[in-house]
Design a protein around this motif. Structure first.
Motif, mmCIF file in Angstrom:
data_model
loop_
_atom_site.group_PDB
_atom_site.id
_atom_site.type_symbol
_atom_site.label_atom_id
_atom_site.label_comp_id
_atom_site.label_asym_id
_atom_site.label_seq_id
_atom_site.Cartn_x
_atom_site.Cartn_y
_atom_site.Cartn_z
ATOM 1 N N PHE A 28 24.724 -87.614 37.325
ATOM 2 C CA PHE A 28 24.271 -88.677 38.218
ATOM 3 C C PHE A 28 24.578 -90.021 37.576
ATOM 4 N N SER A 29 24.985 -90.986 38.392
ATOM 5 C CA SER A 29 25.191 -92.359 37.924
ATOM 6 C C SER A 29 24.598 -93.318 38.942
ATOM 7 N N ALA A 30 24.115 -94.436 38.451
ATOM 8 C CA ALA A 30 23.580 -95.487 39.310
ATOM 9 C C ALA A 30 23.812 -96.809 38.603
ATOM 10 N N GLY A 31 23.789 -97.890 39.363
ATOM 11 C CA GLY A 31 23.960 -99.171 38.704
ATOM 12 C C GLY A 31 24.116 -100.332 39.653
ATOM 13 N N LEU A 32 24.336 -101.473 39.035
ATOM 14 C CA LEU A 32 24.543 -102.720 39.750
ATOM 15 C C LEU A 32 25.659 -103.455 39.024
ATOM 16 N N LEU A 33 26.732 -103.731 39.736
ATOM 17 C CA LEU A 33 27.901 -104.352 39.115
ATOM 18 C C LEU A 33 28.099 -105.792 39.561
ATOM 19 N N SER A 34 27.065 -106.466 40.012
ATOM 20 C CA SER A 34 27.204 -107.806 40.559
ATOM 21 C C SER A 34 27.588 -108.837 39.502
ATOM 22 N N ASN A 35 27.294 -108.580 38.241
ATOM 23 C CA ASN A 35 27.650 -109.507 37.175
ATOM 24 C C ASN A 35 28.626 -108.796 36.248
ATOM 25 N N GLN A 36 29.891 -109.221 36.249
ATOM 26 C CA GLN A 36 30.906 -108.531 35.460
ATOM 27 C C GLN A 36 30.658 -108.620 33.961
ATOM 28 N N PHE A 37 29.860 -109.567 33.521
ATOM 29 C CA PHE A 37 29.589 -109.728 32.094
ATOM 30 C C PHE A 37 28.342 -108.975 31.647
ATOM 31 N N ALA A 38 27.540 -108.520 32.592
ATOM 32 C CA ALA A 38 26.322 -107.783 32.249
ATOM 33 C C ALA A 38 26.007 -106.732 33.317
ATOM 34 N N PRO A 39 26.910 -105.749 33.488
ATOM 35 C CA PRO A 39 26.615 -104.708 34.483
ATOM 36 C C PRO A 39 25.444 -103.854 34.015
ATOM 37 N N LYS A 40 24.739 -103.325 34.971
ATOM 38 C CA LYS A 40 23.611 -102.440 34.673
ATOM 39 C C LYS A 40 24.003 -101.043 35.149
ATOM 40 N N ILE A 41 24.057 -100.099 34.229
ATOM 41 C CA ILE A 41 24.494 -98.741 34.545
ATOM 42 C C ILE A 41 23.491 -97.748 33.960
ATOM 43 N N LEU A 42 23.169 -96.737 34.750
ATOM 44 C CA LEU A 42 22.322 -95.635 34.301
ATOM 45 C C LEU A 42 23.094 -94.352 34.536
ATOM 46 N N SER A 43 23.110 -93.481 33.551
ATOM 47 C CA SER A 43 23.782 -92.199 33.712
ATOM 48 C C SER A 43 22.821 -91.095 33.295
ATOM 49 N N VAL A 44 22.763 -90.045 34.087
ATOM 50 C CA VAL A 44 21.979 -88.865 33.746
ATOM 51 C C VAL A 44 22.988 -87.786 33.386
ATOM 52 N N GLU A 45 22.812 -87.183 32.212
ATOM 53 C CA GLU A 45 23.735 -86.153 31.768
ATOM 54 C C GLU A 45 22.976 -84.872 31.474
ATOM 55 N N ARG A 46 23.692 -83.770 31.573
ATOM 56 C CA ARG A 46 23.085 -82.464 31.308
ATOM 57 C C ARG A 46 23.629 -81.931 29.999
ATOM 58 N N PHE A 47 22.739 -81.770 29.051
ATOM 59 C CA PHE A 47 23.098 -81.194 27.765
ATOM 60 C C PHE A 47 22.219 -79.969 27.529
ATOM 61 N N PRO A 48 22.774 -78.759 27.607
ATOM 62 C CA PRO A 48 21.977 -77.576 27.311
ATOM 63 C C PRO A 48 21.414 -77.665 25.885
ATOM 64 N N VAL A 49 20.133 -77.415 25.732
ATOM 65 C CA VAL A 49 19.450 -77.572 24.453
ATOM 66 C C VAL A 49 20.090 -76.715 23.363
ATOM 67 N N ALA A 50 20.486 -75.489 23.695
ATOM 68 C CA ALA A 50 21.098 -74.611 22.697
ATOM 69 C C ALA A 50 22.366 -75.241 22.129
ATOM 70 N N LEU A 51 23.152 -75.909 22.965
ATOM 71 C CA LEU A 51 24.380 -76.557 22.479
ATOM 72 C C LEU A 51 24.065 -77.777 21.611
ATOM 73 N N VAL A 52 23.044 -78.522 21.972
ATOM 74 C CA VAL A 52 22.648 -79.679 21.164
ATOM 75 C C VAL A 52 22.231 -79.203 19.770
ATOM 76 N N PHE A 53 21.424 -78.120 19.726
ATOM 77 C CA PHE A 53 21.011 -77.567 18.436
ATOM 78 C C PHE A 53 22.221 -77.057 17.657
ATOM 79 N N ALA A 54 23.124 -76.343 18.327
ATOM 80 C CA ALA A 54 24.314 -75.802 17.654
ATOM 81 C C ALA A 54 25.162 -76.922 17.069
ATOM 82 N N ASP A 55 25.318 -78.031 17.800
ATOM 83 C CA ASP A 55 26.075 -79.178 17.268
ATOM 84 C C ASP A 55 25.410 -79.763 16.042
#
Length: 101
Positions: free
Chosen positions: A68-95
């Motif tokens: 998922f991504s969301a944001g506001l790009l009205s100011n090219q010098f200070a865009p506001k972006i939010l990203s939701v990512e899926r990281f399986p916990v087992a892979l995070v631990f393995a890394d």
């Protein structure tokens, strides 16, 4: 009795819904139930839904781990972006070198 009611109302805790409305936010609930959040109303929202777009159990998909991504790009010098990512916990631990199992 009127004074007691007024005092009780002043002591009442704000509700999440009240705070969201006061902050001019709009709720977003993931159609698959993976997450829910509140975003400013003017922000764009992108939720990939095509087959292969979402990460599989390994955390990898055609678009990486982003779900998922969301944001506001009205100011090219200070865009506001939010990203939701899926990281399986087992892979995070393995890394991190931690064995799971």
């Amino acid at each position: 009795a009127g004074t007691a009611d007024a005092a009780g109302a002043a002591d009442a805790q704000p509700t999440v819904k009240g705070l969201v409305e006061a902050a001019n936010l709009k709720g977003f609930r993931d159609p698959q139930g993976m997450f829910a959040l509140a975003l400013p109303k003017p922000w764009f929202k992108v939720r990939p839904t095509d087959k292969g777009d979402l990460p599989d159990e390994s955390g990898k998909g055609r678009r990486g781990s982003r779900i998922f991504s969301a944001g506001l790009l009205s100011n090219q010098f200070a865009p506001k972006i939010l990203s939701v990512e899926r990281f399986p916990v087992a892979l995070v631990f393995a890394d991190a070198g931690i064995r799971v199992g």
